[in-house]
Design a protein around this motif. Structure first.
Motif, PDB file in Angstrom:
ATOM      1  N   TRP A   1      -8.300  56.705  89.400  1.00  0.00           N
ATOM      2  CA  TRP A   1      -8.133  57.350  88.082  1.00  0.00           C
ATOM      3  C   TRP A   1      -9.509  57.475  87.455  1.00  0.00           C
ATOM      4  CZ3 TRP A   1      -5.124  54.890  83.407  1.00  0.00           C
ATOM      5  CH2 TRP A   1      -4.729  55.904  82.519  1.00  0.00           C
TER       6      TRP A   1
ATOM      7  N   ASP B   1      -6.245  60.959  90.240  1.00  0.00           N
ATOM      8  CA  ASP B   1      -5.788  61.378  88.916  1.00  0.00           C
ATOM      9  C   ASP B   1      -7.032  61.765  88.126  1.00  0.00           C
ATOM     10  OD1 ASP B   1      -4.681  61.670  86.372  1.00  0.00           O
ATOM     11  OD2 ASP B   1      -3.381  59.920  86.558  1.00  0.00           O
TER      12      ASP B   1
ATOM     13  N   TYR C   1      -4.571  65.324  84.689  1.00  0.00           N
ATOM     14  CA  TYR C   1      -4.316  64.706  83.390  1.00  0.00           C
ATOM     15  C   TYR C   1      -4.495  65.710  82.256  1.00  0.00           C
ATOM     16  CZ  TYR C   1      -5.415  62.001  79.174  1.00  0.00           C
ATOM     17  OH  TYR C   1      -5.457  61.520  77.899  1.00  0.00           O
TER      18      TYR C   1
ATOM     19  N   SER D   1      -3.319  65.775  77.718  1.00  0.00           N
ATOM     20  CA  SER D   1      -2.542  65.137  76.655  1.00  0.00           C
ATOM     21  C   SER D   1      -1.450  66.083  76.193  1.00  0.00           C
ATOM     22  CB  SER D   1      -3.423  64.749  75.465  1.00  0.00           C
ATOM     23  OG  SER D   1      -2.614  64.105  74.481  1.00  0.00           O
TER      24      SER D   1
ATOM     25  N   GLU E   1      -0.183  64.413  84.814  1.00  0.00           N
ATOM     26  CA  GLU E   1      -0.006  63.207  83.999  1.00  0.00           C
ATOM     27  C   GLU E   1      -0.122  63.595  82.530  1.00  0.00           C
ATOM     28  OE1 GLU E   1      -2.251  59.411  82.225  1.00  0.00           O
ATOM     29  OE2 GLU E   1      -3.163  60.326  84.000  1.00  0.00           O
TER      30      GLU E   1
ATOM     31  N   ASP F   1      -0.171  62.838  78.825  1.00  0.00           N
ATOM     32  CA  ASP F   1      -0.453  61.606  78.082  1.00  0.00           C
ATOM     33  C   ASP F   1       0.144  61.660  76.672  1.00  0.00           C
ATOM     34  OD1 ASP F   1      -1.478  59.109  77.543  1.00  0.00           O
ATOM     35  OD2 ASP F   1      -3.555  59.767  77.362  1.00  0.00           O
TER      36      ASP F   1
ATOM     37  N   LYS G   1       4.060  58.717  81.172  1.00  0.00           N
ATOM     38  CA  LYS G   1       2.970  57.883  80.672  1.00  0.00           C
ATOM     39  C   LYS G   1       3.500  56.956  79.583  1.00  0.00           C
ATOM     40  CE  LYS G   1      -1.448  56.818  80.358  1.00  0.00           C
ATOM     41  NZ  LYS G   1      -2.419  57.904  80.095  1.00  0.00           N
ATOM     42  N   ASN G   2       3.451  55.658  79.869  1.00  0.00           N
ATOM     43  CA  ASN G   2       3.911  54.652  78.911  1.00  0.00           C
ATOM     44  C   ASN G   2       5.353  54.950  78.471  1.00  0.00           C
ATOM     45  OD1 ASN G   2       1.422  53.295  79.162  1.00  0.00           O
ATOM     46  ND2 ASN G   2       0.488  54.634  77.631  1.00  0.00           N
TER      47      ASN G   2
ATOM     48  N   VAL H   1       2.939  56.231  84.978  1.00  0.00           N
ATOM     49  CA  VAL H   1       1.562  55.802  84.755  1.00  0.00           C
ATOM     50  C   VAL H   1       1.578  54.887  83.540  1.00  0.00           C
ATOM     51  CG1 VAL H   1      -0.817  56.487  84.289  1.00  0.00           C
ATOM     52  CG2 VAL H   1       0.648  57.957  85.685  1.00  0.00           C
ATOM     53  N   ASN H   2       1.112  53.650  83.745  1.00  0.00           N
ATOM     54  CA  ASN H   2       1.160  52.667  82.666  1.00  0.00           C
ATOM     55  C   ASN H   2      -0.205  52.043  82.456  1.00  0.00           C
ATOM     56  OD1 ASN H   2       1.730  49.507  81.893  1.00  0.00           O
ATOM     57  ND2 ASN H   2       3.058  50.937  80.821  1.00  0.00           N
ATOM     58  N   GLU H   3      -0.442  51.610  81.239  1.00  0.00           N
ATOM     59  CA  GLU H   3      -1.661  50.885  80.910  1.00  0.00           C
ATOM     60  C   GLU H   3      -1.315  49.504  80.367  1.00  0.00           C
ATOM     61  OE1 GLU H   3      -4.836  54.052  79.323  1.00  0.00           O
ATOM     62  OE2 GLU H   3      -2.853  54.300  78.410  1.00  0.00           O
TER      63      GLU H   3
END
Length: 282
Positions: free
Chosen positions: A54, A70, A94, A96, A155, A157, A196-197, A213-215
């Motif tokens: 990433w 990514d 990626y 947003s 992805e 966001d 994402k999350n 996809v997680n943080e």
């Protein structure tokens, strides 16, 4: 496999080919949130323990021996994407989907009514009113761009604005409708799509998305909530930023043992995602 043409026609009738305006959202939100997922198409579907890199800033290092890259949709030209794919890797692009970024090429396409509060800690970003037709039109164009560039997936966001302070009164139901719309629009373009999350809505979204996809789920003890993706044989791509995982090899080893046992794909990375360092658990 469901008929894509029929699904698109029904989606057009239900959400007006791009969602509702901010002035009238209740009917369209209800209809869209009840839409069926588009599944079983011929798009990339990563499985648990997939390896990945990433990097969203700086010159992309293409030398990692991984399955997935990514990278940023706007900053990555077609030649870069093709060069990565030529080595057998998949490219996730990626962008947003929930925030305005004032440096993007299409920043001028947003309207004043689309823009909400600033994102805490992120200069130049503001939450978007995801109920607005204009926002959905811009996101559809971004998905078109991903398809045109040859990305294998996307992805999107900031898919959890309702849990923050976006400056709008949109609800969890509005977020669910929007996230499902994003997923189905990606699949209409034969793109894989990652959630994402948005941990609160995983049970309602896992059938729409191909991977997560997680943080920082380990840092915040939230990893159990991602289990539905593993149960569905879908990859969980996780990133951790905490100093102890960067600087303490023992702590990092324990993290990686837990990650592999969960069948997650965990990286320890810099918050700027600039490839200044990288540790992989698998």
């Amino acid at each position: 496999m469901k008929t894509l043409g029929m699904l698109f026609f029904l989606s057009f009738l239900l959400v007006g080919c791009g969602g509702s305006s901010s002035g009238d959202t209740s009917d369209n939100t209800s209809a869209s949130s009840d839409s069926d997922p588009i599944t079983g198409g011929d798009w990339y579907q990563p499985v648990p323990l997939a390896t990945w890199q990433w990097q969203l800033q700086g010159t992309v290092d293409t030398d990692y021996d991984v399955e997935i890259y990514d990278i940023d949709l706007f900053d990555s030209d077609v030649s870069l994407i093709q060069s990565i794919q030529a080595t057998g890797k998949k490219v996730i692009c990626y962008f947003s989907a929930g925030s305005y970024e004032n440096w993007r090429d299409d920043a001028g396409d947003f309207e004043a009514a689309d823009l909400g509060n600033s994102l805490d800690g992120w200069d130049g970003e503001r939450w978007l009113d995801i109920r607005n037709e204009n926002v959905r039109e811009i996101m559809a164009a971004r998905l078109d761009l991903a398809a045109d560039k040859g990305c294998d997936g996307v992805e999107p966001d900031n898919m959890d604005g309702y849990t923050n302070d976006p400056g709008f009164d949109f609800t969890a139901a509005d977020q669910l409708a929007y996230n499902r719309w994003i997923a189905n629009e990606a699949h209409q373009r034969t793109l894989a799509v990652g959630l994402k999350n948005d941990l609160n809505q995983i049970d309602s979204l896992v059938n729409y998305f191909d991977f997560a996809v997680n943080e920082e789920c380990f840092e915040y003890s939230e990893c159990d909530r991602l289990q539905p993706f593993i149960d569905a044989n879908k990859a969980v791509l996780n990133a951790e930023y905490q100093d102890q995982y960067v600087n303490d090899a023992t702590a990092r080893a324990a993290l990686c043992t837990d990650s592999v046992n969960r069948q997650f794909s965990t990286l320890v990375l810099p918050l700027d995602l600039d490839n200044s360092f990288r540790y992989s658990c698998n």
